[in-house]
Design a protein around this motif. Structure first.
Motif, mmCIF file in Angstrom:
data_model
loop_
_atom_site.group_PDB
_atom_site.id
_atom_site.type_symbol
_atom_site.label_atom_id
_atom_site.label_comp_id
_atom_site.label_asym_id
_atom_site.label_seq_id
_atom_site.Cartn_x
_atom_site.Cartn_y
_atom_site.Cartn_z
ATOM 1 N N SER A 189 0.825 -1.215 0.000
ATOM 2 C CA SER A 189 0.000 0.000 0.000
ATOM 3 C C SER A 189 0.857 1.263 0.000
ATOM 4 C CB SER A 189 -0.960 -0.003 1.193
ATOM 5 O OG SER A 189 -0.272 0.168 2.421
ATOM 6 N N LEU A 190 2.056 1.187 0.583
ATOM 7 C CA LEU A 190 2.958 2.346 0.550
ATOM 8 C C LEU A 190 3.469 2.599 -0.868
ATOM 9 C CD1 LEU A 190 5.047 1.805 3.821
ATOM 10 C CD2 LEU A 190 2.943 3.135 3.496
ATOM 11 N N ILE A 191 3.718 1.515 -1.608
ATOM 12 C CA ILE A 191 4.107 1.652 -3.020
ATOM 13 C C ILE A 191 2.962 2.290 -3.805
ATOM 14 C CG2 ILE A 191 4.684 0.367 -5.117
ATOM 15 C CD1 ILE A 191 6.044 -1.717 -3.291
ATOM 16 N N ALA A 192 1.749 1.820 -3.540
ATOM 17 C CA ALA A 192 0.577 2.386 -4.216
ATOM 18 C C ALA A 192 0.416 3.867 -3.873
ATOM 19 C CB ALA A 192 -0.679 1.613 -3.826
ATOM 20 N N THR A 193 0.746 4.243 -2.640
ATOM 21 C CA THR A 193 0.619 5.641 -2.224
ATOM 22 C C THR A 193 1.550 6.544 -3.020
ATOM 23 O OG1 THR A 193 -0.034 5.045 0.018
ATOM 24 C CG2 THR A 193 0.857 7.238 -0.285
ATOM 25 N N ALA A 194 2.796 6.098 -3.214
ATOM 26 C CA ALA A 194 3.749 6.898 -3.993
ATOM 27 C C ALA A 194 3.225 7.115 -5.409
ATOM 28 C CB ALA A 194 5.109 6.208 -4.017
ATOM 29 N N ARG A 195 2.640 6.096 -5.982
ATOM 30 C CA ARG A 195 2.082 6.216 -7.335
ATOM 31 C C ARG A 195 0.850 7.124 -7.331
ATOM 32 N NH1 ARG A 195 2.233 -0.234 -8.950
ATOM 33 N NH2 ARG A 195 4.521 -0.473 -8.913
ATOM 34 N N TYR A 196 0.025 6.964 -6.293
ATOM 35 C CA TYR A 196 -1.170 7.800 -6.172
ATOM 36 C C TYR A 196 -0.802 9.274 -6.086
ATOM 37 C CZ TYR A 196 -4.941 10.299 -3.818
ATOM 38 O OH TYR A 196 -5.871 11.236 -3.475
ATOM 39 N N GLU A 197 0.201 9.579 -5.274
ATOM 40 C CA GLU A 197 0.578 10.978 -5.083
ATOM 41 C C GLU A 197 1.051 11.616 -6.381
ATOM 42 O OE1 GLU A 197 3.356 10.701 -1.887
ATOM 43 O OE2 GLU A 197 1.784 10.721 -0.335
ATOM 44 N N GLU A 198 1.765 10.840 -7.199
ATOM 45 C CA GLU A 198 2.199 11.355 -8.496
ATOM 46 C C GLU A 198 1.000 11.619 -9.398
ATOM 47 O OE1 GLU A 198 4.971 9.980 -12.301
ATOM 48 O OE2 GLU A 198 5.102 8.886 -10.411
ATOM 49 N N GLU A 199 0.071 10.683 -9.420
ATOM 50 C CA GLU A 199 -1.142 10.860 -10.236
ATOM 51 C C GLU A 199 -2.020 11.971 -9.672
ATOM 52 O OE1 GLU A 199 -1.996 9.443 -13.010
ATOM 53 O OE2 GLU A 199 -0.754 7.639 -13.195
ATOM 54 N N ASP A 200 -2.079 12.068 -8.358
ATOM 55 C CA ASP A 200 -2.996 13.000 -7.709
ATOM 56 C C ASP A 200 -2.620 14.449 -7.989
ATOM 57 O OD1 ASP A 200 -5.326 13.200 -5.952
ATOM 58 O OD2 ASP A 200 -3.958 14.179 -4.545
#
Length: 305
Positions: A189-200
């Motif tokens: 989920s931390l990996i997903a968060t880094a990707r989310y923040e870039e997309e967000d």
């Protein structure tokens, strides 16, 4: 296929019906659609304008088939097309974030991570399962998120429900949080968060709005003190919309979750899968089957009295 079931009908209640006639005085379909866009909430307005620039056939078809007194049907059809595009856009981002984390990867991570837990932490509650994005979108819509609220997923796995909530309602939720006991799933989920923040960052620029913050805690959903210290929130004190995939929860665990849920604030909504909260402190809003990664599951939406 997902269809927007409720809130576009609720939104239309606030519009002045007389404005429909004003659209007829505008020149050209694009001008009429831009006027329609100006009536929408900010989030949907940005997407509608993008669709107009793209020459979206759904909007143009809705306008061409609705004339005169049929403006109400145009508003419903056009807004339905806008909301569908909003959800499709969110799904495209969601799919990029989790492109290498499908359900099979989640199951392998869950099995691997169990070895890092003590014997008393293991059990049927750790059986891995995932949301279906579009079913979850409908469930969230029916929970009616409000500005400034907090979403919490109890047993968040690789973070899919938390990220989906942030993508779909990041303009309303201030925080979207997940609690997961299996370390390998928490780390995913931390990996997903880094990707989310870039997309967000791109999403925030597109919609010109502030977006929800993601928070995570690796530990027991029943351990309130540790959750508060690590994630900076307490799901019982701060949760407004709480999601629990309780499909494999044993009765004892479900009873404990229910007891803690009874301390939620009045008006908090709890979405559970397969098992409902057995408590007189909650009113049942809906019981309905939805598709999930393992097949159909009965979802319960309950509200704290």
């Amino acid at each position: 296929a997902w269809r927007p079931p409720l809130w576009f009908e609720r939104q239309s209640d606030g519009w002045a019906v007389a404005r429909g006639a004003q659209m007829d005085t505008l020149q050209g379909p694009e001008a009429q659609l831009l006027y329609f866009a100006s009536l929408l909430p900010k989030h949907e307005r940005a997407m509608c304008k993008e669709m107009i620039l793209d020459g979206d056939p759904g909007l143009l078809d809705a306008l061409q088939t609705a004339t005169g007194e049929d403006r109400d049907s145009f508003k419903a059809s056009a807004l339905g097309a806008v909301i569908e595009r909003v959800v499709e856009h969110a799904y495209q981002v969601y799919d990029r974030i989790f492109e290498d984390m499908d359900v099979d990867v989640g199951k392998k991570l869950a099995e691997k991570g169990k070895d890092r837990l003590s014997a008393d932490q293991q059990g049927p509650a750790l059986v891995y399962g995932e949301i279906d994005f579009f079913s979850f979108a409908t469930l969230l819509e029916k929970a009616q998120p409000a500005p400034g609220e907090t979403f919490v997923d109890l047993g968040s796995g690789t973070g899919k429900a938390v990220v989906a909530a942030a993508l779909l309602y990041g303009h309303k939720f201030s925080r979207c949080a997940g609690i997961e006991i299996v370390p390998s799933l928490y780390e995913a989920s931390l990996i997903a968060t880094a990707r989310y923040e870039e997309e967000d960052r791109k999403i925030a620029a597109f919609y010109a709005e502030e977006r929800a913050e993601l928070r995570w805690y690796c530990g027991d959903i029943l351990d309130e003190n540790q959750v508060d210290e690590q994630a900076g929130l307490s799901w019982t004190a701060d949760g407004d919309v709480v999601f629990v995939n309780a499909t494999c929860f044993p009765t004892e665990l479900m009873d404990k979750v229910t007891a803690q849920a009874e301390t939620l604030k009045q008006g908090a909504r709890v979405i559970t899968l397969t098992k409902a909260l057995n408590s007189s402190e909650f009113e049942l809003l809906e019981r309905k089957q939805y598709a999930m990664s393992w097949g159909p599951a009965t979802a319960f939406i309950q509200i704290r009295k």
